[in-house]
Design a protein around this motif. Structure first.
Motif, PDB file in Angstrom:
ATOM      1  N   GLY A  45       0.818  -1.211   0.000  1.00  0.00           N
ATOM      2  CA  GLY A  45       0.000   0.000   0.000  1.00  0.00           C
ATOM      3  C   GLY A  45       0.849   1.257   0.000  1.00  0.00           C
ATOM      4  O   GLY A  45       0.545   2.231  -0.686  1.00  0.00           O
ATOM      5  N   THR A  46       1.931   1.218   0.771  1.00  0.00           N
ATOM      6  CA  THR A  46       2.835   2.368   0.807  1.00  0.00           C
ATOM      7  C   THR A  46       3.539   2.547  -0.527  1.00  0.00           C
ATOM      8  O   THR A  46       3.627   3.669  -1.053  1.00  0.00           O
ATOM      9  CB  THR A  46       3.877   2.181   1.932  1.00  0.00           C
ATOM     10  OG1 THR A  46       3.192   2.021   3.167  1.00  0.00           O
ATOM     11  CG2 THR A  46       4.816   3.363   2.003  1.00  0.00           C
ATOM     12  N   SER A  49       1.243   3.835  -3.196  1.00  0.00           N
ATOM     13  CA  SER A  49       0.837   5.230  -3.039  1.00  0.00           C
ATOM     14  C   SER A  49       1.898   6.221  -3.509  1.00  0.00           C
ATOM     15  O   SER A  49       1.611   7.407  -3.643  1.00  0.00           O
ATOM     16  CB  SER A  49       0.495   5.516  -1.571  1.00  0.00           C
ATOM     17  OG  SER A  49       1.664   5.488  -0.778  1.00  0.00           O
ATOM     18  N   HIS A  54       2.070   4.882  -9.247  1.00  0.00           N
ATOM     19  CA  HIS A  54       0.610   5.005  -9.356  1.00  0.00           C
ATOM     20  C   HIS A  54       0.034   4.199 -10.507  1.00  0.00           C
ATOM     21  O   HIS A  54      -1.084   3.703 -10.429  1.00  0.00           O
ATOM     22  CB  HIS A  54       0.202   6.479  -9.543  1.00  0.00           C
ATOM     23  CG  HIS A  54      -0.019   7.200  -8.265  1.00  0.00           C
ATOM     24  ND1 HIS A  54      -0.913   6.788  -7.309  1.00  0.00           N
ATOM     25  CD2 HIS A  54       0.555   8.316  -7.771  1.00  0.00           C
ATOM     26  CE1 HIS A  54      -0.889   7.612  -6.289  1.00  0.00           C
ATOM     27  NE2 HIS A  54       0.006   8.560  -6.538  1.00  0.00           N
ATOM     28  N   TYR A  60      -0.745  -2.642  -7.395  1.00  0.00           N
ATOM     29  CA  TYR A  60      -2.110  -2.480  -6.897  1.00  0.00           C
ATOM     30  C   TYR A  60      -2.752  -3.840  -6.622  1.00  0.00           C
ATOM     31  O   TYR A  60      -3.424  -4.012  -5.610  1.00  0.00           O
ATOM     32  CB  TYR A  60      -2.965  -1.684  -7.887  1.00  0.00           C
ATOM     33  CG  TYR A  60      -4.373  -1.522  -7.395  1.00  0.00           C
ATOM     34  CD1 TYR A  60      -4.670  -0.627  -6.377  1.00  0.00           C
ATOM     35  CD2 TYR A  60      -5.400  -2.311  -7.897  1.00  0.00           C
ATOM     36  CE1 TYR A  60      -5.960  -0.501  -5.890  1.00  0.00           C
ATOM     37  CE2 TYR A  60      -6.694  -2.198  -7.418  1.00  0.00           C
ATOM     38  CZ  TYR A  60      -6.966  -1.286  -6.422  1.00  0.00           C
ATOM     39  OH  TYR A  60      -8.237  -1.173  -5.938  1.00  0.00           O
TER      40      TYR A  60
END
Length: 155
Positions: A45-46, A49, A54, A60
């Protein structure tokens, strides 16, 4: 007088204690998988982000699905633990039924009616930690019994 390894301890045969110890190891594996799921969620998740990642679909997917997969792998282990706890009456049957039943209903209900699994899988986290406490209490009880028997034989 020495204790025989084949003698029952508080009504539990050596085979029963071996099965309970195996369930305890399975529960420990489930706990490690839960910690790995939390770590995967935080790490991926880090990373996902960050601005430069992205557009990464792989990151993801790892962030979104890997924790679900790891927690889903704990469900069969936890069900086995529940069966062992129920078989040897190491926990109240109503507590086992309530924890496993609510977790199952939340998982199936979430998948069928809400198209999400996060609440049901989160409830399975709690079940694994509840069973860990039950195993810890049982083996603490056996250890206290061993100390009492050693004291009695020393006198």
């Amino acid at each position: 007088m020495s204790l025989s390894h084949d003698a029952p301890r508080h009504g539990f045969s050596p085979l029963a204690i071996a099965r309970i110890e195996g369930a305890r190891r399975a529960n420990k594996i489930a706990i490690y998988l839960i910690y790995a799921a939390i770590a995967a969620f935080v790490v991926f998740g880090t990373i996902a982000s960050l601005q430069s990642f992205h557009s990464s679909d792989v990151l993801y997917q790892l962030f979104y699905y890997l924790p679900y997969l790891l927690i889903a792998l704990t469900i069969p282990l936890t069900v086995y633990d529940a069966l062992v706890l129920y078989r040897y009456r190491l926990s109240q049957p109503s507590m086992i039924a309530l924890s496993v039943g609510v977790s199952t209903v939340l998982l199936i209900g979430g998948l069928l009616f809400a198209s999400t699994a996060w609440l049901g899988l989160a409830s399975w986290l709690g079940v694994a930690f509840l069973f860990q406490a039950n195993f810890r209490r049982f083996f603490k009880f056996l250890a206290a019994d061993d100390v009492a028997n050693d004291d009695a034989t020393a006198q």
